[in-house]
Motif scaffolding. Structure first.
Motif: not given
Length: 495
Positions: A95, A137, A142
């Motif tokens: 990411s 990220t 996340n």
């Protein structure tokens, strides 16, 4: 940095700084903490995370050195170079893009370098072991997927369901801990969130549950009843007899000639003194039933001497005065900003309506009764202020029967006072009110007679005064001051 992080951090800081008081952390409601398995997506990202399943988040042990950085490269390479300088192996998630970034610092240690690196690359770190981590990220998804999360159960003894809901809203809205479960029967709240957020939530709950200040209100009720009655003056009869004194004496002596002859034989010196003869006959009891046997007044002299019958005249000289006081003392313990109610009086039944049942064998209507509080109703709400002051919100109501009725429903007379007073600790607030006041004046006599000089006492005056007063004295004392500071410390949550 994305907008979500800015908004979330602002809400957290604003909500926590809005708290006014602080308490030591040992009063925390926290009971149990245990690590929770990482989500399945996190395990698929790295096999190293499987080793940390059901364990506490690992602590990084970087090299205790300082470095200076002047780098211009992409994010992925920058992360590896900076963390590698401190002996930490970084696994960069897909990411994280390869955007070019410039990174310039002076001599700094690992903690400062890590914070600057997170800001420059918009990432966050997930420790895997003492020397390695995953870099992802920074996004809400996340965070949910990769962050180490723990579960903590907070115990709230004595809170009702509404208050428990408020505690759950603090965890969800302020701290963003969406995974929380309330158990009202046990009085607990279980929250699953990152450890730093749980610690901050723990401090916040400890601050909120530190209790409120407590005051003691010393209330003294004085009921003063003053009664004064005077009855002074002369009461004249409604009718009287006026007679000529010489004629009346001659008439009485002629009608009682035998008694006069007997008296003169014994007392020859009384011969010719008709007034003395009459007085002797009355004094000896031989003569009764005449106008001279009762009190009389004489006006004039000689042949026009006039007598006035005073039978039925009375003189009053009466004075009654009483002063009674009743005292009631109350001591109330009350929480800060809570309302206390004091009632003194009686509950009077008032029929509000009546109904009858069709076809019922019972006679008459069935009344609907509502009880009204008669007497004193006093509501006090204290509020602790700065500079050793206390404000009292007072609401006093006096209710009584008005002495009349409307459709057989009594009319109530109400008097009410509301206000706020600010006092220094130890000072008293005083409320004074007249409960009732009655005055009556009764005059008895001959109209216009008291206006004649010398006859002012010929009129009887009966004056009655009955005054009942109520005095209330309220003295606040602080017996427990829960919060000594004007504001709690600011808790800055990790983004």
């Amino acid at each position: 940095m994305n907008a979500t992080w800015h908004i979330g951090l602002a809400l957290c800081v604003l909500a926590i700084t809005a708290k006014v008081y602080a308490q030591p952390k040992q009063n925390s409601a926290t009971a149990t903490t245990r690590a929770i398995d990482l989500p399945k997506l996190a395990v698929e990202k790295s096999s190293a995370l499987e080793e940390r399943e059901a364990s506490e988040p690992p602590a990084l042990v970087p090299l205790d050195i300082q470095h200076r950085f002047h780098l211009r490269t992409d994010k992925r390479s920058l992360i590896s170079q900076v963390l590698g300088a401190y002996g930490i192996q970084a696994t960069v998630d897909q990411s994280v893009n390869a955007q070019s970034v410039r990174f310039d610092t002076d001599e700094i240690g690992f903690a400062d370098a890590a914070e600057l690196l997170k800001i420059a690359t918009d990432t966050f770190f997930v420790p895997v072991d003492r020397k390695s981590m995953i870099v992802v990220t920074d996004s809400q998804q996340n965070r949910i997927t990769f962050e180490h999360r723990a579960m903590r159960t907070f115990y709230f003894p004595g809170l009702n369901s509404k208050e428990l809901t408020d505690m759950g809203n603090i965890a969800r809205i302020v701290f963003g801990a969406e995974q929380s479960v309330i158990e009202p029967n046990r009085g607990t709240l279980t929250v699953r969130a990152p450890e730093p957020e749980l610690d901050a939530l723990d401090e916040t709950y400890a601050d909120l549950l530190g209790g409120r200040s407590m005051l003691q209100l010393k209330v003294r009720l004085y009921e003063i009843d003053k009664t004064k009655a005077t009855n002074v003056g002369m009461v004249l009869p409604t009718s009287t007899t006026v007679f000529n004194v010489p004629s009346e004496i001659n008439s009485i002596l002629q009608n009682n000639a035998n008694l006069v002859d007997q008296l003169l034989k014994e007392y020859p010196s009384l011969a010719g003194n008709y007034e003395a003869i009459l007085a002797a006959l009355i004094a000896s009891g031989l003569l009764s039933g005449t106008v001279f046997n009762s009190p009389f007044a004489v006006l004039g002299g000689g042949l026009t001497e006039t007598g006035l019958d005073l039978n039925g005249v009375s003189v009053n000289m009466l004075l009654n005065s009483s002063d009674s006081r009743s005292l009631k003392q109350l001591q109330l313990r009350i929480l800060d900003q809570e309302e206390a109610t004091i009632r003194s009086g009686e509950r009077y039944p008032v029929m509000t309506s009546s109904f009858s049942i069709a076809g019922s064998s019972s006679n008459g209507a069935v009344p609907q009764i509502q009880y009204e509080d008669l007497g004193l109703t006093l509501k006090v709400t204290p509020r602790i202020e700065l500079s050793n002051k206390v404000s009292l919100s007072l609401d006093m109501k006096l209710s009584s029967l008005a002495g009349a009725s409307l459709n057989n429903i009594p009319i109530l007379a109400n008097r009410q006072y509301s206000g706020v007073v600010s006092l220094r600790l130890g000072d008293s607030a005083l409320l004074v009110s007249d409960l009732s006041k009655q005055e009556s004046l009764d005059i008895t006599g001959v109209p216009g007679l008291s206006d004649i000089p010398g006859f002012s006492g010929a009129t009887n005056r009966q004056d009655t005064k009955d005054i009942m007063e109520l005095a209330i004295m309220i003295t606040p004392h602080v017996i427990r001051l829960a919060h000594q500071q004007t504001a709690s410390p600011i808790l800055v949550l990790p983004h």
